[in-house]
Design an enzyme around this catalytic site. Structure first.
Site, PDB file in Angstrom:
ATOM      1  N   SER A  34       0.796  -1.260   0.103  1.00  0.00           N
ATOM      2  CA  SER A  34      -0.125   0.058   0.094  1.00  0.00           C
ATOM      3  C   SER A  34       0.641   1.232   0.039  1.00  0.00           C
ATOM      4  CB  SER A  34      -1.034   0.016   1.140  1.00  0.00           C
ATOM      5  OG  SER A  34      -1.649   1.133   1.243  1.00  0.00           O
ATOM      6  N   TRP A  35       1.609   1.421   0.852  1.00  0.00           N
ATOM      7  CA  TRP A  35       2.187   2.802   0.881  1.00  0.00           C
ATOM      8  C   TRP A  35       3.525   2.837   0.265  1.00  0.00           C
ATOM      9  CZ3 TRP A  35       5.337   5.402   5.580  1.00  0.00           C
ATOM     10  CH2 TRP A  35       6.391   4.447   6.112  1.00  0.00           C
ATOM     11  N   GLN A 108      -1.904   0.348   5.662  1.00  0.00           N
ATOM     12  CA  GLN A 108      -0.565   1.003   6.020  1.00  0.00           C
ATOM     13  C   GLN A 108      -0.715   2.226   6.129  1.00  0.00           C
ATOM     14  OE1 GLN A 108       2.067  -0.942   3.057  1.00  0.00           O
ATOM     15  NE2 GLN A 108       3.384  -1.441   4.857  1.00  0.00           N
ATOM     16  N   GLY A 168       4.119   0.796   9.026  1.00  0.00           N
ATOM     17  CA  GLY A 168       5.106   1.090   7.983  1.00  0.00           C
ATOM     18  C   GLY A 168       6.554   0.681   8.679  1.00  0.00           C
ATOM     19  N   ASP A 170       7.892  -1.349  10.882  1.00  0.00           N
ATOM     20  CA  ASP A 170       7.313  -2.722  11.366  1.00  0.00           C
ATOM     21  C   ASP A 170       8.074  -3.283  12.752  1.00  0.00           C
ATOM     22  OD1 ASP A 170       6.799  -2.568   8.895  1.00  0.00           O
ATOM     23  OD2 ASP A 170       7.047  -4.507   8.224  1.00  0.00           O
ATOM     24  N   TYR A 353      16.219  -4.281  10.758  1.00  0.00           N
ATOM     25  CA  TYR A 353      14.997  -3.726  10.593  1.00  0.00           C
ATOM     26  C   TYR A 353      14.225  -2.664  11.321  1.00  0.00           C
ATOM     27  CZ  TYR A 353      10.992  -4.612   6.917  1.00  0.00           C
ATOM     28  OH  TYR A 353      10.070  -4.599   6.030  1.00  0.00           O
ATOM     29  N   GLU A 397      17.244  -1.272   0.327  1.00  0.00           N
ATOM     30  CA  GLU A 397      15.922  -1.247   1.094  1.00  0.00           C
ATOM     31  C   GLU A 397      16.260  -0.070   2.029  1.00  0.00           C
ATOM     32  OE1 GLU A 397      12.644  -3.803   3.124  1.00  0.00           O
ATOM     33  OE2 GLU A 397      14.331  -4.858   2.414  1.00  0.00           O
TER      34      GLU A 397
END
Length: 433
Positions: A34-35, A108, A168, A170, A353, A397
Site C-alpha cells: 500500500s504505502w 498501512q 510502516g 514494522d 530492520y 532497502e
C-alpha cells in the site's frame, strides 16, 4: 553521475512494474504494498503521468467495502507460498467479491492522498483528461472515513494502528512494550520467507515474528472488526496521524479542483493536528511519541516516526522538532538519510530492520516537511546526502546510517522513486538556513 543515477532508478521501476502496479522488489516482495505504491507514484509522476495514476488506481481497485485500503494486494500470478503471510493465511474474509482479489486485512500509513495530489499536479492536463481525481477522490474520502470512524479506538480523535505492520515501521523499538503483552505463536507453525532474502541479523527475531503472526491471526479470526477490547496491540502512531492530516489537506486541494467544498477537509486536518500535538507531543523532549491506547501512556522511544509530523502544514512546534532532529539523537544535516532510531540508545542496531537503519522513504518525508516549512537549505543538504548514500550503497532497502553500508533487498522501488523525485524537484532556494 546524476544522469547515471537517474537512469538506474528508471530501470528499477521499469523492471519492477507488473501490468498495472509496481512490486517493492523482486524476490521477497512479489505483490503490491500500500504505502510503497504511494511513494512509487511520487517517483513515477516524473516519468509517466499515466503510469503514476495507474499505480494508485490499481491499489484502490482493491479497496474494501468498508473503505480500508489493504496493506498488501496479492498478485494471483505469483505462487501462494511465495510470501508469508500469503493469501491462504488471510482466508475468504479477505477476498473481494467484486474482483476475486485476495488482500491482507491490515492497512498501512495513509500517504495516498498526498501522492495522488502530487501526481495530478505533475500533469494536470492528462489527469483531467483521464478523470483521475474525479474517480480517485471519493475512494480517498472513504479510506480516510474508515480511519477516522473505525480506527479512533480510544475515542480521543487519533487513529490507532492495531499491528506493527500497519505503522510502516514494522520492527520499531517503539512497539516493544505493547508487543511484549502478546503471546507469540510457535516458530514451528509458520515459515519465514524473509530469511531467505536477508540475514537474520537484519530482520525481526523469531519471537517478534511469532507475535506479529498472532496479532494478524487474531484479527483475521475476529472478522477484521476494529475495537479496542479486541485489539491486543492498539497504538496511536504519530507518523500515521501526521500523514492523515496531510492527506486531508491534499483532499481539500482536490475538492477545490473538482468544484466541491474543501472546508470539511480543512477542518479535519486542523482538528487532527491539534490532537496530534496535544496528545503525542512532549515539549520537554521536543519530539512526538507513540501512545498505547490501552494504558494511555506514551511509548518513549525516540524514532523517526516522531519526526515525521514535520510534514504537517501549520504544525506549531516545527522549530522545537527541528532542534531535536539536528541533535545527537538523529544528527539531521550530518547523516543522510535520517536514522530510524535514536543513535544514542543502548539498543540501537544499525543493520536491523527499523531498529536503527536509515530508510529513504522516511528521509523523503522529512525532506518534504522541511520544504513545507521553508527550511530549504537544510532540505537541500538532506536531499544531496540521500543521493550520495545511493551512490555509495546502490538502491538498497535501507542503509547503515553511520557507515552507509546497504542492507535488505536490492533494487528497491521506493528507493528508486525517491531518487527520481529528489533529482527532478527544483533545488532548494535558500530561504531558511
Amino acid at each position: 553521475m546524476t544522469d547515471d543515477l537517474a537512469r538506474r532508478a528508471r530501470r528499477i521501476l521499469l523492471a519492477n512494474w507488473r501490468r498495472g502496479f509496481t512490486v517493492p522488489a523482486q524476490g521477497l516482495y512479489p505483490h503490491q504494498w500500500s504505502w510503497d505504491s504511494a511513494f512509487i507514484a511520487l517517483g513515477l509522476r516524473h516519468l509517466s503521468a499515466v503510469r503514476a495514476q495507474r499505480e494508485l488506481e490499481s491499489l484502490f481497485g482493491a479497496q474494501w467495502p468498508d473503505g480500508r485500503v489493504p496493506q498488501i494486494v496479492f498478485n494471483p500470478a505469483v505462487p501462494a507460498n511465495a510470501y508469508f503471510p500469503g493469501p491462504d493465511f488471510w482466508g475468504p474474509g479477505a477476498r473481494l467479491a467484486s474482483t476475486g482479489l485476495v488482500t491482507s486485512g491490515l492497512v498501512q500509513p495513509p500517504l495516498h492522498a498526498l501522492a495522488a495530489w502530487e501526481v495530478h499536479r505533475a500533469d494536470p492536463v492528462t489527469s483531467r483528461r483521464r478523470g483521475f481525481l474525479r474517480r480517485l477522490y471519493p475512494k480517498l474520502q472513504r479510506w480516510h472515513d474508515y480511519l477516522f470512524d473505525r480506527r479512533d479506538l480510544a475515542g480521543d480523535g487519533l487513529v490507532c494502528v492495531i499491528h506493527p505492520w500497519e505503522s510502516g515501521l514494522d520492527n520499531s523499538p517503539a512497539w516493544d512494550e505493547p508487543l511484549g503483552r502478546v503471546a507469540p505463536v510457535a516458530p514451528a507453525t509458520f515459515v519465514r520467507r524473509d530469511l531467505g532474502h536477508a540475514g537474520a541479523g537484519e530482520r525481526p527475531t523469531d519471537l517478534d515474528y511469532g507475535r506479529y503472526v498472532r496479532l494478524a491471526a487474531d484479527y483475521r479470526d475476529a472478522g477484521f472488526v476494529d475495537t479496542l477490547g479486541g485489539s491486543a496491540f492498539a497504538v496511536e502512531d504519530p507518523l500515521t496521524n501526521a500523514l492523515l492530516a496531510v492527506g486531508e489537506t491534499a483532499l481539500a486541494a482536490m475538492a477545490g479542483e473538482l468544484g466541491t467544498d474543501p472546508a470539511p477537509h480543512r477542518e479535519r486536518a486542523a482538528s487532527l493536528t491539534n490532537s496530534l500535538v496535544a496528545r503525542l507531543y512532549d515539549p520537554a523532549e521536543g519530539t512526538f511519541f507513540a501512545r498505547d491506547a490501552h494504558t494511555k501512556s506514551l511509548l518513549r522511544q525516540r524514532t523517526v516516526g516522531g519526526l515525521v509530523p514535520l510534514v504537517v502544514p501549520g504544525l506549531p512546534v516545527v522549530e522545537e522538532l527541528l532542534k531535536t532532529a539536528r541533535g545527537e539523537h538523529f544528527r539531521l544535516g550530518e547523516l543522510s538519510p535520517v536514522p530510524s532510531y535514536d543513535l544514542t540508545s543502548a539498543d540501537f542496531e544499525p543493520a536491523r530492520y527499523w531498529r536503527g537503519p536509515a530508510w529513504f522513504n522516511t528521509g523523503w518525508l522529512i525532506w518534504h516537511g522541511l520544504r513545507t516549512h521553508g527550511h530549504d537549505q537544510l532540505a537541500g543538504r538532506l536531499g544531496e546526502g540521500m543521493l550520495d548514500a545511493l551512490r555509495l550503497a546502490g538502491f538498497r532497502e535501507y542503509v547503515d546510517p553511520l557507515t552507509g553500508a546497504g542492507h535488505g533487498s536490492d533494487d528497491f522501488s521506493w528507493t528508486a522513486a525517491v531518487a527520481i523525485d529528489l533529482l527532478e524537484v527544483p533545488a532548494a532556494d535558500g530561504r531558511t538556513a
